[in-house]
Design a protein around this motif. Structure first.
Motif, PDB file in Angstrom:
ATOM      1  N   THR A  61     -12.139 -29.544  27.895  1.00 17.28           N
ATOM      2  CA  THR A  61     -11.092 -30.174  28.705  1.00 17.28           C
ATOM      3  C   THR A  61     -11.434 -29.966  30.181  1.00 17.28           C
ATOM      4  OG1 THR A  61      -9.487 -29.688  26.977  1.00 17.28           O
ATOM      5  CG2 THR A  61      -8.604 -30.256  29.128  1.00 17.28           C
ATOM      6  N   PHE A  62     -11.314 -31.046  30.932  1.00 17.05           N
ATOM      7  CA  PHE A  62     -11.705 -31.057  32.343  1.00 17.05           C
ATOM      8  C   PHE A  62     -10.502 -30.682  33.211  1.00 17.05           C
ATOM      9  CE2 PHE A  62     -11.775 -33.674  36.259  1.00 17.05           C
ATOM     10  CZ  PHE A  62     -12.977 -33.261  36.832  1.00 17.05           C
TER      11      PHE A  62
ATOM     12  N   GLY B 254      -7.237 -32.579  33.064  1.00 10.15           N
ATOM     13  CA  GLY B 254      -6.501 -32.371  31.825  1.00 10.15           C
ATOM     14  C   GLY B 254      -6.973 -33.244  30.671  1.00 10.15           C
ATOM     15  N   LYS B 255      -7.971 -34.087  30.915  1.00  7.20           N
ATOM     16  CA  LYS B 255      -8.472 -34.979  29.864  1.00  7.20           C
ATOM     17  C   LYS B 255      -9.696 -34.360  29.181  1.00  7.20           C
ATOM     18  CE  LYS B 255      -5.696 -38.538  30.525  1.00  7.20           C
ATOM     19  NZ  LYS B 255      -4.628 -38.813  29.594  1.00  7.20           N
TER      20      LYS B 255
ATOM     21  N   GLY C  52      -4.626 -29.699  27.931  1.00  2.00           N
ATOM     22  CA  GLY C  52      -4.627 -30.404  29.209  1.00  2.00           C
ATOM     23  C   GLY C  52      -3.395 -31.272  29.298  1.00  2.00           C
ATOM     24  N   SER C  53      -3.587 -32.553  29.523  1.00  2.00           N
ATOM     25  CA  SER C  53      -2.437 -33.454  29.656  1.00  2.00           C
ATOM     26  C   SER C  53      -2.077 -34.111  28.322  1.00  2.00           C
ATOM     27  CB  SER C  53      -2.768 -34.528  30.698  1.00  2.00           C
ATOM     28  OG  SER C  53      -3.984 -35.158  30.359  1.00  2.00           O
ATOM     29  N   ARG C  54      -2.748 -33.706  27.237  1.00  2.00           N
ATOM     30  CA  ARG C  54      -2.468 -34.319  25.929  1.00  2.00           C
ATOM     31  C   ARG C  54      -1.617 -33.392  25.073  1.00  2.00           C
ATOM     32  NH1 ARG C  54      -7.369 -35.855  22.519  1.00  2.00           N
ATOM     33  NH2 ARG C  54      -7.900 -33.675  22.872  1.00  2.00           N
ATOM     34  N   ILE C  55      -0.751 -33.980  24.273  1.00  2.00           N
ATOM     35  CA  ILE C  55      -0.042 -33.201  23.254  1.00  2.00           C
ATOM     36  C   ILE C  55      -0.411 -33.809  21.915  1.00  2.00           C
ATOM     37  CG2 ILE C  55       2.191 -32.479  22.340  1.00  2.00           C
ATOM     38  CD1 ILE C  55       3.300 -32.634  25.175  1.00  2.00           C
ATOM     39  N   ILE C  56      -0.979 -33.001  21.051  1.00  2.00           N
ATOM     40  CA  ILE C  56      -1.420 -33.498  19.745  1.00  2.00           C
ATOM     41  C   ILE C  56      -0.566 -32.812  18.688  1.00  2.00           C
ATOM     42  CG2 ILE C  56      -3.384 -33.616  18.123  1.00  2.00           C
ATOM     43  CD1 ILE C  56      -4.530 -33.019  21.448  1.00  2.00           C
TER      44      ILE C  56
END
Lengths: 157, 261
Positions: A89-90, A142-143, B223-227
């Motif tokens: 994750t970046f 965050g990607k 990060g910015s993802r919720i899985i």
């Protein structure tokens, strides 16, 4: 980074061989060092001294600057693309409340931290290996990023 | 106070932890080590602090620990193995800590993805690693915090329901020095094992320590993802496989995981 396994004279030999051949593109990678040679146009006769672009930067000295494979120039040879060395994750900052390490337009120097790529709680601080100006930041913070995915474009100074 | 003699009596390594730095108070042992990587003597040293004021958790979070009762330590491990294989260094470290808990406390924690030490769903410890390059070498700075002798009322109120300590689980006050030596012994074994064999065998072993989390519902904030889905396994690169809908599997390599019964 590993020890450089190709020395300057070997690379010069490679360039001479390449110039004298009809091959239009040659890429050699050895222990993390990638040398890419390209003739601008395959249709130009060989005796017209075909310009060759390579991923080796010849400076006036004439030293050769070798870049590790994960930081390489784009096809125009004008800027460096810094690629992710691992899947993860970046992150552009050390924490959600911290400022970004760099912004587009910032000057950076070798050793300066540009971002973090995290995998399994291993925080890999990615450093610039050139002096230059950040011209592009590819992923959003965050990607997820893949191995070899472009992270930054840096125009060398 | 930390007794160096007891620690060295139990230490059986060839190089890791032979140099021991004990600090009364420090902001973060990881930061302390990371700032001194130029000092060759610290490359396999262990730095233990009685009191960490800004212990590092993931992405700037704090690791809270009352002084004198727990273990908060960092070590630097220099290696030439490539970054692809280094990904699993924190999994190898997690296995090592579980082995040490088994040896000293007779209790084997589980590893909640990727490497939180938990027992009966409560957190016992955590690992955070930072990777630096020093010349030709990769240097991994491993930061480890383990709740050893914390009593329940010593945890902040918000952590009492989610955290535990070896003391709470066994009813015994444990020697921190003996436990640290055992952890370093096992860490050296597992880090060397990773260097010699690569990630594949580490991941095979790791799967045994996280098996109770498989086939459970999970939420991963990466990060910015919720899985959200069902954890169905660990892939050959150490990623957590999450089935987000029937037949659709996502692989995550980082993030906070929350498992549901």
């Amino acid at each position: 980074m590993g020890q450089l396994s190709m020395n300057f004279s070997e690379i010069k030999k490679l360039i001479r061989l390449f110039e004298g051949s009809e091959v239009t593109e040659l890429e050699v990678e050895q222990e993390g060092i990638r040398v890419l040679m390209k003739k601008n146009s395959p249709s130009i006769p060989l005796q017209n001294q075909i310009p060759i672009s390579t991923e080796i930067v010849h400076t006036q000295s004439p030293e050769v600057v070798l870049r590790p494979a994960h930081q390489k120039p784009d096809r125009s040879g004008l800027s460096n693309i810094l690629e992710s060395p691992m899947v993860g994750t970046f992150y552009r900052a050390s924490s959600p409340t911290s400022p970004s390490y760099v912004e587009v337009g910032d000057m950076v120097k070798p050793g300066q931290i540009l971002c973090i790529v995290e995998a399994m709680k291993l925080m890999n601080e990615i450093e610039s290996e050139v002096t230059g100006k950040v011209s592009k930041i590819f992923p959003e913070s965050g990607k997820p990023v893949e191995f070899g995915e472009p992270l930054f474009e840096i125009d060398p100074i | 106070m930390f007794d160096r003699d007891i620690y060295f009596n139990f230490l059986k390594t060839s190089r890791l932890g032979k140099e021991l730095v004990t600090l009364d108070i420090v902001d973060s042992t990881n930061a302390w080590v990371a700032e001194r990587l130029d000092e060759q003597r610290l490359h396999f040293a262990v730095v233990v602090a009685e009191n960490q004021t800004e212990g590092r958790g993931r992405l700037g979070r704090n690791w809270l620990s009352p002084p004198l009762v727990n273990l908060a330590f960092s070590l630097a491990w220099g290696t030439n193995i490539d970054i692809k294989n280094l990904n699993t260094v924190t999994l190898a470290a997690g296995i090592a800590l579980c082995c040490a808990c088994q040896e000293v406390a007779k209790l084997t924690p589980e590893l909640k993805y990727p490497n939180d030490l938990v027992f009966n769903g409560k957190k016992l410890g955590g690992i955070l690693a930072e990777l630096r390059q020093q010349g030709d070498q990769n240097i991994v700075v491993l930061g480890i915090g383990v709740n050893v002798n914390t009593q329940n009322n010593q945890f902040p109120e918000e952590l009492q329901r989610t955290s535990t300590s070896l003391f709470q689980l066994t009813g015994m006050s444990l020697s921190r020095e003996k436990l640290l030596a055992s952890m370093i012994n096992h860490l050296e074994l597992w880090l060397d094992f990773l260097s010699e064999n690569g990630s594949k065998l580490v991941i095979e072993e790791y799967r045994k320590y996280c098996s109770t989390f498989i086939q459970r519902e999970v939420e991963v904030i990466s990060g910015s993802r919720i899985i959200v889905g069902v954890a169905i396994g660990i892939d050959d690169n150490g990623g957590l496989l999450v089935e987000v809908s029937p037949g659709v599997v996502e692989t995550v390599y980082s993030g906070e995981t929350r498992f549901f019964d």
